[in-house]
Design an enzyme around this catalytic site. Structure first.
Site, mmCIF file in Angstrom:
data_model
loop_
_atom_site.group_PDB
_atom_site.id
_atom_site.type_symbol
_atom_site.label_atom_id
_atom_site.label_comp_id
_atom_site.label_asym_id
_atom_site.label_seq_id
_atom_site.Cartn_x
_atom_site.Cartn_y
_atom_site.Cartn_z
ATOM 1 N N ARG B 176 -11.512 9.465 11.093
ATOM 2 C CA ARG B 176 -10.710 8.995 12.224
ATOM 3 C C ARG B 176 -9.094 8.964 11.893
ATOM 4 N NH1 ARG B 176 -8.962 4.006 12.012
ATOM 5 N NH2 ARG B 176 -8.661 3.387 9.987
ATOM 6 N N ARG B 180 -2.664 2.962 16.643
ATOM 7 C CA ARG B 180 -2.574 1.546 16.877
ATOM 8 C C ARG B 180 -2.054 1.464 18.468
ATOM 9 N NH1 ARG B 180 0.894 0.153 11.799
ATOM 10 N NH2 ARG B 180 -0.753 0.573 10.162
ATOM 11 N N ARG B 254 -6.864 17.745 -5.295
ATOM 12 C CA ARG B 254 -5.538 18.001 -4.890
ATOM 13 C C ARG B 254 -4.517 17.340 -5.848
ATOM 14 N NH1 ARG B 254 -5.191 21.934 -1.400
ATOM 15 N NH2 ARG B 254 -3.036 21.022 -0.953
ATOM 16 N N ARG B 285 6.607 15.499 2.288
ATOM 17 C CA ARG B 285 7.260 14.277 2.195
ATOM 18 C C ARG B 285 8.568 14.319 1.352
ATOM 19 N NH1 ARG B 285 2.894 9.647 1.290
ATOM 20 N NH2 ARG B 285 2.476 10.643 -0.625
ATOM 21 N N GLU B 308 8.054 16.138 -1.986
ATOM 22 C CA GLU B 308 6.594 16.363 -2.268
ATOM 23 C C GLU B 308 5.890 17.659 -1.738
ATOM 24 O OE1 GLU B 308 4.264 12.699 -1.980
ATOM 25 O OE2 GLU B 308 2.603 13.733 -1.746
ATOM 26 N N TYR B 355 -10.917 8.114 -4.545
ATOM 27 C CA TYR B 355 -9.730 7.743 -4.222
ATOM 28 C C TYR B 355 -9.602 6.184 -4.558
ATOM 29 C CZ TYR B 355 -4.857 7.164 -3.084
ATOM 30 O OH TYR B 355 -3.538 7.017 -3.010
ATOM 31 N N ASP B 357 -6.906 2.822 -4.103
ATOM 32 C CA ASP B 357 -5.674 2.341 -3.922
ATOM 33 C C ASP B 357 -5.730 1.437 -5.188
ATOM 34 O OD1 ASP B 357 -4.535 3.554 -1.747
ATOM 35 O OD2 ASP B 357 -5.171 2.121 -0.418
#
Lengths: 379, 379
Positions: B176, B180, B254, B285, B308, B355, B357
């Protein structure tokens, strides 16, 4: 009939200033405090309540955002409540687009339709002609932000706020327009920000949760003033001019009217506050209160909004913002020269005719308590 | 030569996962822990250091934003450091304008040049044709956000991130796209957000501040593995495939390259992170680290940025994001079926090929400690 003669201290008004004074005297000195409040609730304009039908924390007098850089004040309020991590951000709707307020790089870039870097924005503001003589608000605003930003964001909004043309307003109303040469979209940049997690009423309730403190609602101080004894300390936070029976005239205030609506939508406008800058829209802002508590995740399918309209305060209106005209300042000086009885202290927004944010009212009350009130009892 | 035989526990890798395990075992069980770290610093990719010449807290492996809804994790990290109130907001520069990310009402309104209310945005997304067969990433993205938002914000950025055309990428990469229907511009909506006030190194230092914990830097676990005794507990947080000597093949990652620059300006770009979505800009970025610590007000007249660049990790590169291709998932299943010695636990981002956080790594470590490790010592 309120019994005044039991109390060591009478606090007149129950906004942040008055309640901080009451709490300090009660907790630190163990003295008995009677708080007299004209309204039917405590908390002054910071008052909020949880609406049962929607779960929304309604700020009855408009969104009150707690923010401070004062660690002492932050620690003080955190003794009574946890705070959420809400950081206020305001968007304007103007000329058919959303624009960040205060003006930042994104605002400028949107208005001019091209990217401004921090350096380019600095150059833009430095390069504005300062040749307009600042004989009124419009002229000063043009000098500060230029024609485009002024016409889209300042002109219409200011005219609605003051009910008159910007060319008829004194330049002195705006000393500066906050402009940020970065992309920070927070309304306040303070180190400490958030809202009391259970609402302001819960916070206020905790502040006065002591057997030393009695609160009497719906009572006008002036109807009982004559019964106060000279050994009772009075901390008066009501209007300064009223205290002296308006002998030097009435001090001018702006007031705001709110039009509350419950709307059968999860989300009406997507943000806590949107400023409507176009002159044709009659209100200045719309508040949508549920956004202030993102941690309250229960959905009710209804939202509460309040449209805000600005006007001069007439007799009986709630005073919000001191107008501070030349004539007001003259009157203020005269009131300040007046003698007050030795057992009286005046403070707070109304008592000093000064716009105070909540954290400023608390800091001011803590300071009054420490420098004057605690000593008053020592003597 | 590292002395392994004194330690009750060997922790391999000193990211948040490894350090949390070490801290728990040391504090709760009083066991001795030896942490082995291949790099010349602890903290894994969350590592930051204060640059003396600029006062800037440099995140060596890109901006690491701490955010969690997990109260237990938040309380845990707050035992070791205070946190500032930084809330991450990301802007894109795309097609000559600033656009909010994730996509919100302001983004949509900017792209289409007219105001979208929450209701109008909802209708817009519901009204998108879902007729495109989702045979690749582009098709799925078109179904999710429509042509305009896809072309401005998704296409170029994704192609730079993956180094290949969106029509050649599997649809499965995006389940997805966060969209918002409100004006919330925070990157994370978590209840708890902020950065360790003295930087991550200070936080990590506090976590291992115990006589029970020894850290050895610049050491490859596999060079000493053979000396480990079967009564020593090993918590391995290195790469999963490496642990099994790549017997089922190499798992794809990556990586990102950073081009650091010190620039003689107070503020280069006005925000901590700006995403460059246009395909022609080579980097994805730019980070500007001083924005992460608004409470550090001292000005040095210099700022540190990092451009980046994203690419596939080759041997010797730092792995960042699991690619998770079909072939990777097949290999992963095989690795997961492998038996590991009874005194070994695998965990963390590299050890699970997931991954995580920072707050997820901590939560996962706390859980491993509570459910398995503390019991291992009971037996």
């Amino acid at each position: 009939m309120v019994k005044l003669n039991g109390a060591d201290v009478i606090v007149v008004g129950s906004g942040f200033f008055g309640l901080t004074i009451a709490e300090r005297i009660s907790s630190e000195l163990g003295k008995s405090v009677l708080v007299l409040e004209k309204r039917n609730h405590i908390g002054g304009n910071a008052y909020s309540y949880k609406d049962d039908a929607t779960g929304v924390e309604v700020h009855k007098y408009g969104s009150h955002l707690f923010h401070t850089n004062n660690e002492k004040v932050w620690k003080y309020v955190n003794k009574f409540s946890h705070f959420n991590n809400y950081q206020h951000r305001v968007l304007a709707i103007a000329h058919g687009q959303y624009l960040n307020l205060p003006i930042n790089l994104q605002t400028i870039s949107n208005v001019f339709g091209k990217i401004f870097t921090p350096q380019e924005a600095k150059k833009f503001f430095e390069g504005l002609s300062r040749e307009v003589i600042e004989e009124n608000l419009e002229a000063r605003a043009l000098n500060l932000v230029g024609k485009e930003l002024y016409e889209i964001l300042i002109k219409g909004y200011t005219e609605k706020q003051w009910g008159t043309s910007t060319t008829d307003l004194p330049a002195s109303i705006i000393n500066r327009l906050p402009v940020r040469n970065n992309l920070d979209s927070r309304y306040f940049t303070d180190l400490y920000q958030g809202l009391p997690i259970e609402g302001y009423s819960d916070l206020f309730g905790k502040m006065i949760d002591s057997k030393n403190i009695t609160v009497e609602l719906n009572i006008d101080f002036f109807s009982v003033k004559e019964f106060i004894e000279s050994d009772q300390l009075v901390v008066y936070t009501g209007p300064l001019d009223r205290f002296f029976n308006y002998k030097h005239g009435v001090l001018g205030w702006r007031t705001v009217d709110f039009e509350f609506q419950t709307i059968p939508l999860d989300d009406f406008q997507g943000n806590a506050v949107i400023n409507y800058c176009d002159r044709e829209v009659p209100y200045t802002r719309i508040h949508e209160f549920f956004h202030l508590h993102p941690e309250r995740t229960k959905k009710f399918g209804k939202t509460i909004i309040a449209k805000e309209y600005s006007r001069v305060a007439l007799e009986g209106d709630e005073p919000y913002y001191p107008i501070n005209s030349k004539s007001d300042r003259d009157k203020l000086l005269k009131y300040r020269e007046e003698k007050i009885p030795e057992n009286y202290f005046l403070g707070g927004r109304l008592g000093t005719y000064k716009y105070l944010d909540m954290h400023m009212a608390i800091a001011s009350a803590l300071s009054l308590y420490e420098t004057k009130i605690s000593r008053w009892f020592e003597d």
